[in-house]
Write a protein that holds these residues in place. Structure first.
Motif, PDB file in Angstrom:
ATOM      1  N   ARG A 159       0.476  -7.943  -3.445  1.00  0.00           N
ATOM      2  CA  ARG A 159       0.495  -8.635  -2.148  1.00  0.00           C
ATOM      3  C   ARG A 159      -0.739  -8.353  -1.311  1.00  0.00           C
ATOM      4  N   LYS A 160      -1.688  -7.656  -1.891  1.00  0.00           N
ATOM      5  CA  LYS A 160      -2.980  -7.375  -1.242  1.00  0.00           C
ATOM      6  C   LYS A 160      -2.871  -6.532   0.031  1.00  0.00           C
ATOM      7  N   PHE A 161      -1.765  -5.777   0.176  1.00  0.00           N
ATOM      8  CA  PHE A 161      -1.672  -4.842   1.301  1.00  0.00           C
ATOM      9  C   PHE A 161      -2.176  -3.455   0.892  1.00  0.00           C
ATOM     10  N   GLU A 162      -2.513  -3.304  -0.394  1.00  0.00           N
ATOM     11  CA  GLU A 162      -2.947  -2.016  -0.913  1.00  0.00           C
ATOM     12  C   GLU A 162      -4.408  -1.782  -0.514  1.00  0.00           C
ATOM     13  N   ARG A 163      -4.810  -0.500  -0.478  1.00  0.00           N
ATOM     14  CA  ARG A 163      -6.184  -0.166  -0.102  1.00  0.00           C
ATOM     15  C   ARG A 163      -6.664   1.038  -0.900  1.00  0.00           C
ATOM     16  N   ILE A 164      -7.971   1.065  -1.217  1.00  0.00           N
ATOM     17  CA  ILE A 164      -8.596   2.313  -1.645  1.00  0.00           C
ATOM     18  C   ILE A 164      -9.903   2.502  -0.869  1.00  0.00           C
ATOM     19  N   GLY A 165     -10.314   3.746  -0.812  1.00  0.00           N
ATOM     20  CA  GLY A 165     -11.575   4.050  -0.153  1.00  0.00           C
ATOM     21  C   GLY A 165     -11.920   5.507  -0.372  1.00  0.00           C
ATOM     22  N   ILE A 166     -13.143   5.849  -0.017  1.00  0.00           N
ATOM     23  CA  ILE A 166     -13.598   7.228  -0.175  1.00  0.00           C
ATOM     24  C   ILE A 166     -13.227   8.037   1.064  1.00  0.00           C
ATOM     25  N   MET A 179       9.151  -0.777  -0.670  1.00  0.00           N
ATOM     26  CA  MET A 179       7.858  -0.194  -0.285  1.00  0.00           C
ATOM     27  C   MET A 179       7.726   1.190  -0.945  1.00  0.00           C
ATOM     28  N   PRO A 180       6.569   1.444  -1.577  1.00  0.00           N
ATOM     29  CA  PRO A 180       6.413   2.783  -2.184  1.00  0.00           C
ATOM     30  C   PRO A 180       6.506   3.875  -1.113  1.00  0.00           C
ATOM     31  N   GLU A 181       7.469   4.772  -1.297  1.00  0.00           N
ATOM     32  CA  GLU A 181       7.624   5.892  -0.382  1.00  0.00           C
ATOM     33  C   GLU A 181       7.228   7.168  -1.104  1.00  0.00           C
ATOM     34  N   LEU A 182       7.502   8.289  -0.488  1.00  0.00           N
ATOM     35  CA  LEU A 182       7.064   9.562  -1.078  1.00  0.00           C
ATOM     36  C   LEU A 182       7.442   9.707  -2.560  1.00  0.00           C
ATOM     37  N   PRO A 183       8.693   9.419  -2.951  1.00  0.00           N
ATOM     38  CA  PRO A 183       9.037   9.616  -4.375  1.00  0.00           C
ATOM     39  C   PRO A 183       8.231   8.722  -5.319  1.00  0.00           C
ATOM     40  N   HIS A 187      -3.806   3.854  -1.009  1.00  0.00           N
ATOM     41  CA  HIS A 187      -2.712   3.502  -0.117  1.00  0.00           C
ATOM     42  C   HIS A 187      -1.961   2.365  -0.793  1.00  0.00           C
ATOM     43  N   PHE A 188      -0.668   2.568  -1.070  1.00  0.00           N
ATOM     44  CA  PHE A 188       0.055   1.656  -1.968  1.00  0.00           C
ATOM     45  C   PHE A 188       0.678   0.447  -1.281  1.00  0.00           C
ATOM     46  N   GLY A 189       0.515   0.340   0.041  1.00  0.00           N
ATOM     47  CA  GLY A 189       0.985  -0.856   0.749  1.00  0.00           C
ATOM     48  C   GLY A 189       2.456  -1.121   0.512  1.00  0.00           C
ATOM     49  N   MET A 190       2.804  -2.376   0.222  1.00  0.00           N
ATOM     50  CA  MET A 190       4.200  -2.765   0.041  1.00  0.00           C
ATOM     51  C   MET A 190       4.653  -2.626  -1.413  1.00  0.00           C
ATOM     52  N   THR A 191       3.759  -2.928  -2.354  1.00  0.00           N
ATOM     53  CA  THR A 191       4.200  -3.059  -3.748  1.00  0.00           C
ATOM     54  C   THR A 191       3.160  -2.527  -4.741  1.00  0.00           C
TER      55      THR A 191
END
Ligand SMILES: [Zn+2]
Length: 273
Positions: A111-118, A1-5, A73-77
């Protein structure tokens, strides 16, 4: 999962590639990936430019010259790719920003857990989502004051994004190992020197991971993560046997706060307080 680094690495990548060029259009494969209405998002972004970036924990905010931000938001992958020609377009590029220059920025969402928005206002957004100060920005005194109020195990406290933002499971194990603190110490029981060591370890682990662009194989030999990720570690020989890189004794694995936890019972003794 993408974390801070990882997210810091994406932030730098986006900043090096995408700033100050007008956006022509935005492709969105699936509107489920959006937290803002599709028509509003596209209308807001056409003709605008990305002008700056800001990261808080695992959240990336890209400022536009329209005065608003695009939140990633980078979700899982999730991942980013900047490219020129359609044949370079990576798989799972489910959102693509087309720049007038002919270049593109893909938001890769396998995996479609990612999100973008204003997002209009970052502090208001963080407050609403209960996201605390970024782990790289938090001061010793804020950390000390926060931990003093928590009469629970230190590990779940550090994982709580409303306490400190950006620390995930492997990072907290590494931080506690580097600070020589047992994961089941009560947060409120840490003395001043332990909080100082913990603060130093948070900075050290995060900065090391960012310098290595979150590539585990490049992490220093004395990191406990080589036991967790032994298959990709250059120290696989010893670390598949779960040996502590400091004392060479067998590491412990247990559940703390519901999460798999690696630690060394010798280097991180549980002091009863
Ligand atoms: Zn040890």
């Amino acid at each position: 999962m993408p974390e801070l680094p990882e997210v810091e690495t994406y932030r730098r990548y986006l900043e090096e590639t995408c700033l100050n060029q007008p956006i022509q259009d935005v492709f969105v494969e699936d509107t489920k990936l959006l937290t803002t209405d599709y028509d509003l998002l596209v209308a807001s972004l056409r003709g605008k430019q990305f002008v700056a970036t800001e990261r808080v924990g695992k959240n990336l905010f890209v400022q536009t010259d329209g005065g608003f931000y695009v939140h990633f938001h980078f979700g899982m992958t999730g991942d980013l790719a900047y490219y020129q020609f359609e044949e370079e377009r990576p798989r799972f590029s489910r959102i693509v920003f087309y720049f007038q220059s002919g270049y593109k920025l893909a938001f890769i969402c396998p995996r479609k857990f990612e999100r973008i928005g204003i997002v209009e206002n970052i502090p208001e957004y963080l407050k609403r989502k209960r996201i605390a100060e970024d782990a790289l920005a938090i001061s010793i005194s804020t950390l000390d004051a926060t931990l003093a109020k928590k009469k629970v195990f230190i590990k779940p406290v550090l994982l709580d994004q409303s306490v400190i933002a950006g620390i995930g499971n492997w990072i907290v194990d590494e931080v506690l190992f580097q600070a020589r603190i047992h994961p089941e110490r009560l947060a409120s029981s840490l003395d001043e020197s332990e909080v100082t060591h913990l603060h130093e370890a948070i900075q050290f682990v995060l900065k090391t991971a960012i310098d290595c662009e979150a590539n585990y194989a490049l992490f220093p030999e004395n990191f406990i993560i080589h036991a967790r990720e032994w298959a990709v570690s250059p120290y696989a020989e010893v670390n598949q046997h779960l040996l502590c890189p400091v004392c060479q004794q067998k590491l412990q694995i247990m559940r703390v706060g519901g999460r798999t936890t690696y630690f060394c019972a010798i280097d991180q003794p549980l002091k009863r307080t």
